[in-house]
Design an enzyme around this catalytic site. Sequence first.
Site, short mmCIF file in Angstrom:
data_model
loop_
_atom_site.label_atom_id
_atom_site.label_comp_id
_atom_site.label_asym_id
_atom_site.label_seq_id
_atom_site.Cartn_x
_atom_site.Cartn_y
_atom_site.Cartn_z
N ASN A 121 -41.91 46.14 21.82
CA ASN A 121 -41.61 44.92 22.59
C ASN A 121 -42.86 44.11 22.92
OD1 ASN A 121 -38.97 45.57 22.44
ND2 ASN A 121 -38.72 46.16 24.59
N CYS A 166 -29.49 44.50 19.49
CA CYS A 166 -28.53 45.53 19.91
C CYS A 166 -27.31 44.91 20.57
CB CYS A 166 -29.20 46.49 20.88
SG CYS A 166 -30.22 47.72 20.09
N ARG A 193 -25.92 38.76 26.23
CA ARG A 193 -27.26 38.35 25.84
C ARG A 193 -27.37 36.87 25.48
NH1 ARG A 193 -30.32 43.07 22.63
NH2 ARG A 193 -31.97 42.48 24.04
N ASP A 233 -34.06 50.31 29.16
CA ASP A 233 -34.27 50.91 27.84
C ASP A 233 -34.43 52.44 27.90
OD1 ASP A 233 -34.05 48.46 26.69
OD2 ASP A 233 -36.15 48.25 26.14
N ARG A 261 -35.18 51.02 14.07
CA ARG A 261 -35.65 49.70 14.53
C ARG A 261 -36.80 49.86 15.52
NH1 ARG A 261 -31.44 46.96 17.54
NH2 ARG A 261 -33.34 45.94 18.14
C1 UD1 Z 1 -36.17 42.61 26.53
C2 UD1 Z 1 -36.48 43.79 25.66
C3 UD1 Z 1 -35.36 44.81 25.75
C4 UD1 Z 1 -35.10 45.18 27.19
C5 UD1 Z 1 -34.89 43.94 28.06
C6 UD1 Z 1 -34.79 44.24 29.55
C7 UD1 Z 1 -37.78 42.81 23.86
C8 UD1 Z 1 -37.86 42.48 22.41
N1 UD1 Z 1 -36.62 43.35 24.29
O1 UD1 Z 1 -34.97 42.03 26.02
O2 UD1 Z 1 -35.76 45.97 25.02
O3 UD1 Z 1 -33.92 45.97 27.26
O4 UD1 Z 1 -35.99 43.03 27.88
O5 UD1 Z 1 -35.92 44.92 29.98
O6 UD1 Z 1 -38.73 42.66 24.60
N2 UD1 Z 1 -30.23 36.74 30.15
C9 UD1 Z 1 -29.50 35.61 30.38
N3 UD1 Z 1 -29.94 34.44 29.82
C10 UD1 Z 1 -31.09 34.35 29.09
C11 UD1 Z 1 -31.84 35.54 28.89
C12 UD1 Z 1 -31.38 36.72 29.43
O7 UD1 Z 1 -28.46 35.63 31.03
O8 UD1 Z 1 -31.44 33.26 28.61
C13 UD1 Z 1 -29.75 38.02 30.73
C14 UD1 Z 1 -29.40 39.03 29.59
O9 UD1 Z 1 -28.10 38.81 29.10
C15 UD1 Z 1 -29.55 40.34 30.32
C16 UD1 Z 1 -30.70 40.08 31.28
O10 UD1 Z 1 -30.80 38.66 31.41
O11 UD1 Z 1 -28.39 40.63 31.03
C17 UD1 Z 1 -32.03 40.65 30.83
O12 UD1 Z 1 -32.38 40.09 29.59
P1 UD1 Z 1 -33.89 39.87 29.14
O13 UD1 Z 1 -34.83 40.31 30.20
O14 UD1 Z 1 -33.99 38.47 28.63
O15 UD1 Z 1 -33.99 40.86 27.93
P2 UD1 Z 1 -34.52 40.56 26.47
O16 UD1 Z 1 -35.72 39.70 26.53
O17 UD1 Z 1 -33.39 40.20 25.58
#
Ligand code: UD1
Length: 415
Positions: free
Chosen positions: A23, A116, A121, A304, A396
């Site tokens: 990440n 995933c 998301r 995670d 992955r």
């Molecule tokens: C990153 C990590 C992932 C980890 C997650 C939370 C990477 C590549 N992946 O994923 O392994 O599980 O952080 O620690 O770094 N959300 C919204 N709107 C948005 C963005 C996010 O509603 O525009 C929500 C998501 O649906 C989720 C929550 O916020 O419920 C957390 O998501 P986020 O922190 O963005 O995770 P990722 O960046 O996708």
Amino acid sequence: MAKYIIRGGKKLEGKIEAESAKNAVLPLLAAACLTDEEVIIKNCPPILDVVSMVNILKELGVKVRYEGKNLIVDASSMHSYSIPYSLSKELRSSVFMLGALISRFKSAEASYPGGCDIGLRPIDLHLAGLKQMGVRVGEFGGEIVCKADKLTGGDIYFDFPSVGATENIMLAAVLAEGRTVIHNAAKEPEVEDLQQFINSMGGKVSGAGSSVITVDGVKRLHGTEYKPIFDRIEAGTYLVAAAATGGNIEISNCNPEKISALLHKLCENTCKITLNNDIIYLKSGSVRKSFNIETLPYPGFPTDMQAQMVALAAVSNGISVIRENIFETRFRHVRELNRMGANIVVKDRVAIVSGVKELSGAKVTAHDLRGGAALIVAGLNARGVTVIDDIRHVERGYYKPEEKFRMLGADFEKL
Ligand code: UD1
């Protein structure tokens, strides 16, 4: 399709080294596209997500090659700002390219990202942040089209400290005009790593690791050579697997402070943890005890590591209650664990785990990356043979787990 075959019941014993964090490497690869000079990212395991990100870069005209485990990135010939659907759908992190592409070309096109299947998301926070910087965003049938005349800084407030949105806005802001301040930013160690990487290229970012990040736009970035932070989730998975087998292991190349929420839970489980600079030693206790967990943004307990901890709770004395607060549907491993003899009930976002003495081997399927890791933890504990299907999910994010677990004494094959 490849499978893992695990004959469980062996205590894990020995030493391994943690890899660089998946990440961290993924946003670093996007950031490497912001300069025409050569960037060297050291010690990058060629796990499938990194390979998918490299394929995206190559499609856009970036030259990327491996020298040993170092990735050499040269974006001087980058010519395209459009990521095809076939590549976007492969991984969630393709979304970081929006920030990097709009910064470089003032245009970006991509599809809704894959990754995933653990919840809805959405990427609304990413897009709202970009809009505030002057980007016009159009969405047509799953495609996202971004255009800007120029990118300007400003104050951006996130409703939730999204890791990806924080990193994306950092990428868009590095070369933007003026100062961008991200409020309620994610505090994850990988966000701090991105700040250090950008600054090593001549960027001006401060505050990462706190909830306010300030990015002062610069005119250009230069090349760099950088070693990313260790993979706290990979290291954590090996620690949990050792605990589930009653083993004793040591992992080097760690920064224990960044994984302390997990280490505290392992101590509750009666493991003895000793630290020595970048090395974590784990000695299992004689009786595994139940524990409760709520997943939270960093520095809370990482989502995670939730699946692997459900597997450990399944073989720990007493009842553990595990609440998933970050993603909506991140308990698909539970059905598979129950096929192995676990006693777990899920109600909405809570798993109630009644510990059993040991699990029994079964044929199971990995539905997502960390869920697959949980099945490995369970398989290592179980009596008999566990066959895990669909291991591409695991690959992955984990580099040669069959070799690393064998080094720790496990009976673990990839077929
Ligand atoms: C990153 C990590 C992932 C980890 C997650 C939370 C990477 C590549 N992946 O994923 O392994 O599980 O952080 O620690 O770094 N959300 C919204 N709107 C948005 C963005 C996010 O509603 O525009 C929500 C998501 O649906 C989720 C929550 O916020 O419920 C957390 O998501 P986020 O922190 O963005 O995770 P990722 O960046 O996708």
